[in-house]
Design an enzyme around this catalytic site. Structure first.
Site, PDB file in Angstrom:
ATOM      1  N   HIS A  30      -1.142  -2.258  19.048  1.00  0.00           N
ATOM      2  CA  HIS A  30      -2.100  -3.377  18.873  1.00  0.00           C
ATOM      3  C   HIS A  30      -3.618  -2.885  18.519  1.00  0.00           C
ATOM      4  CE1 HIS A  30      -4.108  -7.210  19.092  1.00  0.00           C
ATOM      5  NE2 HIS A  30      -3.119  -7.801  18.481  1.00  0.00           N
ATOM      6  N   GLY A  79      -8.847 -12.598  15.312  1.00  0.00           N
ATOM      7  CA  GLY A  79      -9.785 -13.248  16.195  1.00  0.00           C
ATOM      8  C   GLY A  79     -11.042 -13.614  15.589  1.00  0.00           C
TER       9      GLY A  79
END
Length: 255
Positions: free
Chosen positions: A100, A178
């Site tokens: 990730h 995000g």
């Protein structure tokens, strides 16, 4: 080739185990059988919630699978704070993230680390979600295709054709995670198509056609249908929207 959509909710470092139980219960209540027959759905909580969520999923026979956010490279030993693949497998974890962007950028995971984690996940009978993606600087320099091909190639080094049936790839452009920014559906599909072409070159066309490729990066109920309509996008790795039962269930329904 028809590929079954796969939506996974990555909770990141959010929610206690009690909050996680509540979220899973509310989410499962909102999902219909028709939706979960059509779409594979996973939740990926923090390590501290794994046992509680596993017990809930198994006990209530919920149509969800369990994932973990990371795994150690080593089998066992003096590695304080690390969680091994064997520990995760013992909790019936089915999916494990590897590479990730936050692990790469914040914790310094290298391509070699990511590859070792993919191998550990497979070794213990679980399925890796290999995450790849370019930074904003790399994108603006026109390096997206090179970065994606490199990360896929390094991440899958030494993986067999047979094991590729258990691998999922998540394309997550770092600049869209995000931030509220989302790649256009066409841009997202271009990245996923590059990944699929790289898989075909590394293995063969059949493997490239069969592999599930998710898109991750500010995916919401309002944009998921347009993303999923793209030919090379098979699902989503969802961050913030997975922390709301309403949003996550709506996102699955729209997939």
């Amino acid at each position: 080739m028809a590929r079954k959509p796969f939506i996974a909710g990555n909770w990141k470092m959010n929610l206690t185990h009690l909050e996680g139980i509540k979220l899973v219960q509310e989410t499962a209540y909102k999902l219909t059988k028709a939706e979960t027959d059509k779409v594979d759905v996973a939740v990926i909580p923090a390590f501290t919630a794994l046992r509680s969520i596993q017990t809930l999923i198994d006990g209530d026979r919920l149509p969800l699978s369990l994932g973990a956010q990371d795994v150690a490279i080593e089998d066992s030993g003096a590695f304080t704070g690390a969680v091994s693949a064997e520990m995760l497998a013992a909790l019936d974890v089915r999916w494990v993230l590897a590479g990730h962007s936050e692990r790469r950028e914040i914790f310094g995971d290298t391509d070699a680390d990511v590859n070792a984690k993919v191998k550990q996940i497979l070794k213990y009978g679980m399925n890796p979600i290999l995450c790849v993606g370019e930074t904003l600087d790399q994108r603006e320099a026109g390096e997206t295709d090179t970065v994606l091909s490199h990360q896929v190639t390094k991440g899958l080094a030494g993986i067999s054709h047979d094991d590729m049936a258990r691998v999922v790839i998540a394309y997550e452009p770092v600049w869209a995670i995000g931030t509220g920014k989302t790649a256009t559906p066409e841009d997202a599909n271009t990245g996923c198509a590059t990944i699929r072409a790289t898989i075909a070159q590394l293995f063969n066309e059949d493997v490239g056609d069969a592999i599930i490729i998710q898109y991750g990066g500010s995916v919401k109920p309002g944009n998921v249908a347009e993303l999923m309509a793209q030919p090379d996008i098979d699902g989503a790795l969802v961050g913030g929207a997975s922390l709301s039962a309403d949003d996550f269930a709506a996102l699955v329904a729209a997939s």
